[in-house]
Design a protein around this motif. Structure first.
Motif, mmCIF file in Angstrom:
data_model
loop_
_atom_site.group_PDB
_atom_site.id
_atom_site.type_symbol
_atom_site.label_atom_id
_atom_site.label_comp_id
_atom_site.label_asym_id
_atom_site.label_seq_id
_atom_site.Cartn_x
_atom_site.Cartn_y
_atom_site.Cartn_z
ATOM 1 N N ASP A 1 0.813 -1.227 0.000
ATOM 2 C CA ASP A 1 0.000 0.000 0.000
ATOM 3 C C ASP A 1 0.843 1.272 0.000
ATOM 4 O O ASP A 1 0.308 2.369 -0.067
ATOM 5 C CB ASP A 1 -1.061 -0.009 1.119
ATOM 6 N N GLN A 2 2.178 1.121 0.015
ATOM 7 C CA GLN A 2 3.038 2.304 -0.162
ATOM 8 C C GLN A 2 3.437 2.510 -1.635
ATOM 9 O O GLN A 2 4.140 3.463 -1.953
ATOM 10 C CB GLN A 2 4.329 2.154 0.654
ATOM 11 N N ILE A 3 3.007 1.603 -2.486
ATOM 12 C CA ILE A 3 3.399 1.704 -3.901
ATOM 13 C C ILE A 3 2.331 2.477 -4.676
ATOM 14 O O ILE A 3 1.142 2.170 -4.575
ATOM 15 C CB ILE A 3 3.535 0.298 -4.545
ATOM 16 N N PHE A 4 2.774 3.444 -5.442
ATOM 17 C CA PHE A 4 1.866 4.202 -6.319
ATOM 18 C C PHE A 4 2.376 3.998 -7.736
ATOM 19 O O PHE A 4 3.500 4.393 -8.066
ATOM 20 C CB PHE A 4 1.909 5.694 -5.945
ATOM 21 N N ILE A 5 1.569 3.378 -8.584
ATOM 22 C CA ILE A 5 2.015 3.091 -9.955
ATOM 23 C C ILE A 5 1.754 4.312 -10.832
ATOM 24 O O ILE A 5 0.646 4.860 -10.834
ATOM 25 C CB ILE A 5 1.269 1.875 -10.540
ATOM 26 N N THR A 6 2.784 4.694 -11.571
ATOM 27 C CA THR A 6 2.702 5.914 -12.382
ATOM 28 C C THR A 6 3.166 5.624 -13.811
ATOM 29 O O THR A 6 3.560 4.498 -14.118
ATOM 30 C CB THR A 6 3.634 6.992 -11.769
ATOM 31 N N SER A 7 3.154 6.669 -14.648
ATOM 32 C CA SER A 7 3.487 6.420 -16.055
ATOM 33 C C SER A 7 4.894 6.895 -16.411
ATOM 34 O O SER A 7 5.232 6.977 -17.577
ATOM 35 C CB SER A 7 2.475 7.114 -16.954
ATOM 36 N N PRO B 1 6.495 7.418 1.529
ATOM 37 C CA PRO B 1 6.701 7.264 2.972
ATOM 38 C C PRO B 1 5.345 6.909 3.618
ATOM 39 O O PRO B 1 4.300 7.408 3.171
ATOM 40 C CB PRO B 1 7.156 8.659 3.406
ATOM 41 N N ARG B 2 5.418 6.056 4.627
ATOM 42 C CA ARG B 2 4.156 5.594 5.253
ATOM 43 C C ARG B 2 3.248 6.747 5.662
ATOM 44 O O ARG B 2 2.046 6.734 5.432
ATOM 45 C CB ARG B 2 4.472 4.776 6.504
ATOM 46 N N VAL C 1 0.989 8.393 2.744
ATOM 47 C CA VAL C 1 0.125 7.641 1.836
ATOM 48 C C VAL C 1 -1.229 8.343 1.672
ATOM 49 O O VAL C 1 -1.739 8.509 0.555
ATOM 50 C CB VAL C 1 -0.045 6.179 2.318
ATOM 51 N N ALA C 2 -1.786 8.811 2.770
ATOM 52 C CA ALA C 2 -3.110 9.444 2.706
ATOM 53 C C ALA C 2 -3.057 10.724 1.869
ATOM 54 O O ALA C 2 -3.949 10.984 1.054
ATOM 55 C CB ALA C 2 -3.607 9.741 4.116
ATOM 56 N N GLN C 3 -1.956 11.476 2.030
ATOM 57 C CA GLN C 3 -1.813 12.720 1.260
ATOM 58 C C GLN C 3 -1.746 12.429 -0.245
ATOM 59 O O GLN C 3 -2.353 13.125 -1.052
ATOM 60 C CB GLN C 3 -0.503 13.394 1.654
ATOM 61 N N PHE C 4 -0.991 11.395 -0.592
ATOM 62 C CA PHE C 4 -0.902 11.020 -2.006
ATOM 63 C C PHE C 4 -2.270 10.567 -2.521
ATOM 64 O O PHE C 4 -2.675 10.891 -3.626
ATOM 65 C CB PHE C 4 0.143 9.912 -2.211
#
Ligand SMILES: Cc1ncc(COP(=O)(O)O)c(C=O)c1O
Length: 466
Positions: free
Chosen positions: A164-170, A319-320, A323-326
């Motif tokens: 859940d810390q991973i954000f997939i981007t392009s 960063p843990r 996550v909510a901010q992202f």
């Protein structure tokens, strides 16, 4: 006017890539073609030598010269020359030709990509698409891919993050925009390495109004300089594993110094680990993020160097605490990435092909780098200074005395050698001058020499005038 070797070379190359000449077809002998065209034999010989060097033709002694039979389509063994994009079908290669060329930076060895496997997984991914996967893609990425990436960075890059810390981007630009909009304010001070990733600078010059540069030496980014002049920076972009472009590694004391500074100032370090997988002379170093006990590092990874740039899949390790901010930012500015490619990649990783491919590429790149270094010395003995680093996917050939790397790069580019002038990657003086060249798609010593010889005359003329 009689055609020169270049015209003959280009005409035959076009006939082959357009399919007019088929794999295995015989081409005329030097003698016959020279007399037909009314040119010296040497002219045809030169054109043939380049086409052989590049893998379009094979010479079979007394049996004559033919179009390389390995150029047939389909299958992992297919062997199109580099500029036509290795393992891709001819039709795709044609459409890519405009942007292609040799010695391009940061392109993985396309001839070694497990194309068949990818095709198989693609078919499976399409067939298994569920209706729910056809609606809106998940904002932060397809769950199995987030899992696979977390597993990979924990094992291979020394991180300890959860999916859940991973954000997939392009890609890189997406990462920059996302990070700055999730965590930044409009006039936050942003620091970038000097020299630094050329395209990163271009993007930041547009989107960060308070951008500054910090010098890099043989131990990587000079953290003292940051402490002295830019203590108040809020974001620092850094390429610690292989500095881009100098390929040096950020030393351990500096890593610690940077982390301590970020902790004290509550600043963010953005670690661009674009090709950290590729070290050849020692064990792969863990990422800077692996030392980050205070969670001040945002880690960026990409599949552009490990799979292919056209995939357009990269990721952030958030960063843990952020996550909510992202997520909140993402809900307003993002729409997720295509599920299908994420599914294919998740299977590629999950079934172990990714690890195998990386291992294979490490060995291959190390060989190709050696080949390229030897060819450079053979074609340009003593003309360049090369500081061999431990890894990466490019070589920097430094000019000994000249400062004309922009002019030299233009000359090389006219010969379809897509090298980049080092000085353009700097913002401040003093600069260094040289050519940055990719070697990962140069498949043999013969090919390396043939390519490097293309601009040899003009290169010697330019450098010896100095
Ligand atoms: C320094 C650096 N960072 C990041 C990237 C990856 O960019 P992207 O993921 O957008 O392909 C590259 C690729 O060229 C690079 O050289």
């Amino acid at each position: 006017m009689k055609p020169g070797y270049k015209t003959i070379y280009e005409q035959y190359r076009h006939s082959i890539t357009s399919g007019l000449l088929k794999p295995g077809d015989k081409v005329p002998s030097v003698r016959v073609l020279a007399s037909e065209l009314g040119v010296a034999r040497k002219t045809v010989e030169t054109a043939w030598a380049i086409l052989v060097g590049e893998g379009y033709l094979v010479s079979q002694g007394a049996r004559g010269t033919r179009v390389n039979p390995d150029l047939s389509l389909g299958g992992e063994k297919k062997n199109l020359p580099t500029a036509q994009n290795g393992d891709l079908p001819l039709s795709m290669a044609e459409t890519l030709r405009d942007q292609s060329g040799f010695l391009r930076l940061g392109i993985p060895s396309l001839d070694a990509f497990p194309y068949k496997k990818w095709l198989l997984l693609s078919g499976k991914a399409v067939r298994s698409m569920q209706p729910v996967e056809m609606t809106n893609p998940p904002l932060m990425g397809y769950a199995p891919l987030r899992e696979a990436i977390a597993h990979y960075v924990n094992i291979s890059r020394g991180l300890s993050c959860s999916a859940d810390q991973i954000f997939i981007t392009s890609g890189y630009n997406h990462n920059l925009r996302l990070i700055l909009s999730a965590l930044g304010k409009p006039d936050d001070k942003v620091l970038f390495e000097d020299p630094g990733y050329y395209f990163g600078q271009q993007t930041l010059k547009r989107i960060a109004s308070n951008l500054h540069f910090a010098p890099v030496d043989n131990h990587g980014l000079k953290v003292d300089y940051i402490q002295q002049y830019h203590r108040d920076a809020r974001f620092v972009f850094v390429t610690p594993s292989h500095q881009s472009p100098l390929a040096v590694t950020l030393s351990l004391p500096r890593k610690q110094q940077l982390l301590d500074w970020a902790q004290q100032n509550e600043s963010w370090i953005i670690e661009d680990d674009y090709d950290g997988e590729f070290h050849y002379t020692r064990k792969v170093l863990p990422a800077l993020k692996s030392l980050d006990t205070q969670d001040r590092v945002i880690y960026m990874g990409t599949f552009s160097k490990t799979v292919m740039p056209a995939l357009r899949i990269s990721y952030l390790v958030m960063p843990r605490a952020c996550v909510a901010q992202f997520r909140e930012t993402g809900e307003q500015t993002e729409s997720g990435q295509p599920v299908l490619t994420q599914k294919i990649l998740a299977a590629f990783m999950g079934e172990g092909h990714f690890f195998r491919h990386l291992k294979k590429m490490r060995t291959l790149y190390s060989q190709r780098r050696k080949t390229m270094l030897a060819a450079l010395e053979q074609v340009y003995p003593g003309m360049f200074n090369i500081e061999v680093s431990d890894g990466g996917m490019h070589i920097i050939a430094l000019l000994r005395t000249s400062t004309q790397d922009v002019r030299l790069a233009q000359i090389w580019q006219q010969h379809q050698l897509q090298v980049s002038p080092l000085s353009r990657w700097y913002n401040q003086n003093p600069k260094r001058y040289g050519l940055i060249m990719g070697y990962t798609n140069v498949r043999s010593a013969q090919e390396a020499i043939a390519l490097l010889q293309r601009p040899a005359q003009e290169t010697r003329a330019l450098l010896s005038v100095e």
